[in-house]
Enzyme design. Structure first.
Site, mmCIF file in Angstrom:
data_model
loop_
_atom_site.group_PDB
_atom_site.id
_atom_site.type_symbol
_atom_site.label_atom_id
_atom_site.label_comp_id
_atom_site.label_asym_id
_atom_site.label_seq_id
_atom_site.Cartn_x
_atom_site.Cartn_y
_atom_site.Cartn_z
ATOM 1 N N CYS A 111 55.656 51.549 -21.040
ATOM 2 C CA CYS A 111 56.205 52.287 -22.183
ATOM 3 C C CYS A 111 55.969 51.507 -23.479
ATOM 4 C CB CYS A 111 57.688 52.560 -21.968
ATOM 5 S SG CYS A 111 58.437 53.565 -23.253
ATOM 6 N N CYS A 112 56.275 50.187 -23.470
ATOM 7 C CA CYS A 112 56.027 49.371 -24.665
ATOM 8 C C CYS A 112 54.537 49.354 -25.011
ATOM 9 C CB CYS A 112 56.510 47.933 -24.444
ATOM 10 S SG CYS A 112 58.265 47.675 -24.748
ATOM 11 N N CYS A 193 64.462 49.498 -29.280
ATOM 12 C CA CYS A 193 64.647 50.926 -29.053
ATOM 13 C C CYS A 193 66.021 51.197 -28.422
ATOM 14 C CB CYS A 193 63.570 51.438 -28.111
ATOM 15 S SG CYS A 193 61.914 51.333 -28.781
ATOM 16 N N CYS A 219 58.170 42.519 -26.354
ATOM 17 C CA CYS A 219 57.523 43.829 -26.245
ATOM 18 C C CYS A 219 56.009 43.717 -26.199
ATOM 19 C CB CYS A 219 57.925 44.709 -27.419
ATOM 20 S SG CYS A 219 57.420 44.054 -29.017
HETATM 21 S S1 SF4 Z 1 61.568 49.126 -26.009
HETATM 22 FE FE1 SF4 Z 1 60.914 51.190 -26.703
HETATM 23 S S2 SF4 Z 1 58.753 51.232 -26.292
HETATM 24 FE FE2 SF4 Z 1 59.589 49.539 -25.065
HETATM 25 S S3 SF4 Z 1 60.177 50.417 -23.052
HETATM 26 FE FE3 SF4 Z 1 61.969 50.629 -24.345
HETATM 27 S S4 SF4 Z 1 61.794 52.687 -25.237
HETATM 28 FE FE4 SF4 Z 1 59.773 52.135 -24.502
#
Ligand code: SF4
Length: 223
Positions: A111-112, A193, A219
């Site tokens: 996701c990151c 997030c 991240c």
């Molecule tokens: S920090 Fe943001 S981009 Fe990273 S996994 Fe969590 S929701 Fe997704």
């Protein structure tokens, strides 16, 4: 023609980094702006505007890159707007345009990579160097971070605030009335997030609320 970043060897960067150990953030930003000119950007998480405050006093109009992951707290997006209005910056908001999904529930690294790293990498392609607000005091993993280094993209990564401890940073914020994300006063000493940021008890590791329980600590933007 090689860029300034290419012309500086890794040994040059290590020497420059060591020479900045006693320098102020403004002095480091001045070197960065004189060395890279418009090939330089500031990365902003919109947790606070300390680096933006420092940088715009040296270089008004500097480019600031903010990744809108689609999962930010409303307070973070509001902070981005306050920062845009308050400081003389060229704010570039970048994002992955695909619809948000539940990938963060099963694979935070993927996701990151999609929501943060890919849009950021894409935005940085037009620059030779970038600055971040990374500080050694942020976490044990950052304790030995160089002030100037080459990142995994081949760009020069500059951390003008690296040597500042919390007291020094707080004093600068108070003196300069720096824009802050209001979540900092609501139990979130490190803000990412929404789905991946938890409140932290007073006295606990400030970054322990990020990706809690996953073993993940970064991240990937700073690699
Ligand atoms: S920090 Fe943001 S981009 Fe990273 S996994 Fe969590 S929701 Fe997704």
């Amino acid at each position: 023609m090689p860029s300034t970043a290419d012309a500086l060897t890794d040994a040059d960067l290590a020497e420059i980094s060591a020479s900045f150990e006693q320098s102020t953030p403004a002095e480091i930003v001045r070197w960065a702006t004189e060395t890279f000119g418009s090939d330089l950007a500031v990365a902003a998480s919109m947790e606070d505007a300390v680096l933006i405050d420092v940088a715009t006093k040296v270089q008004p109009g500097i480019d600031v890159v903010f990744v809108d992951t689609g999962y930010h707290f409303p307070e973070t997006l509001a902070t981005a707007e306050r920062v845009r209005r308050r400081y003389p910056i060229e704010l570039r908001v970048v994002r992955d345009e695909s619809p948000t999904d539940d990938l963060w529930r099963t694979d935070v690294d993927a996701c990151c990579a999609r929501r943060k790293v890919a849009p950021f990498d894409s935005a940085l392609r037009q620059y030779a160097a970038w600055m971040s607000g990374l500080r050694r005091a942020d976490s044990p993993e950052r304790a030995d971070a160089p002030i100037v280094t080459r990142d995994g993209r081949g760009l020069v990564s500059i951390r003008p605030l690296a040597t500042w401890d919390d007291a020094t940073t707080d004093a600068y914020i108070a003196t300069n009335d720096v824009v802050l994300n209001p979540l900092l006063f609501d139990g979130y000493p490190s803000i990412g997030c929404g789905p991946c940021t938890n409140r932290v008890a007073p006295g606990d590791d400030p970054r322990s609320g990020r990706w809690a329980g996953s073993g993940k600590t970064e991240c990937g933007l700073n690699l």
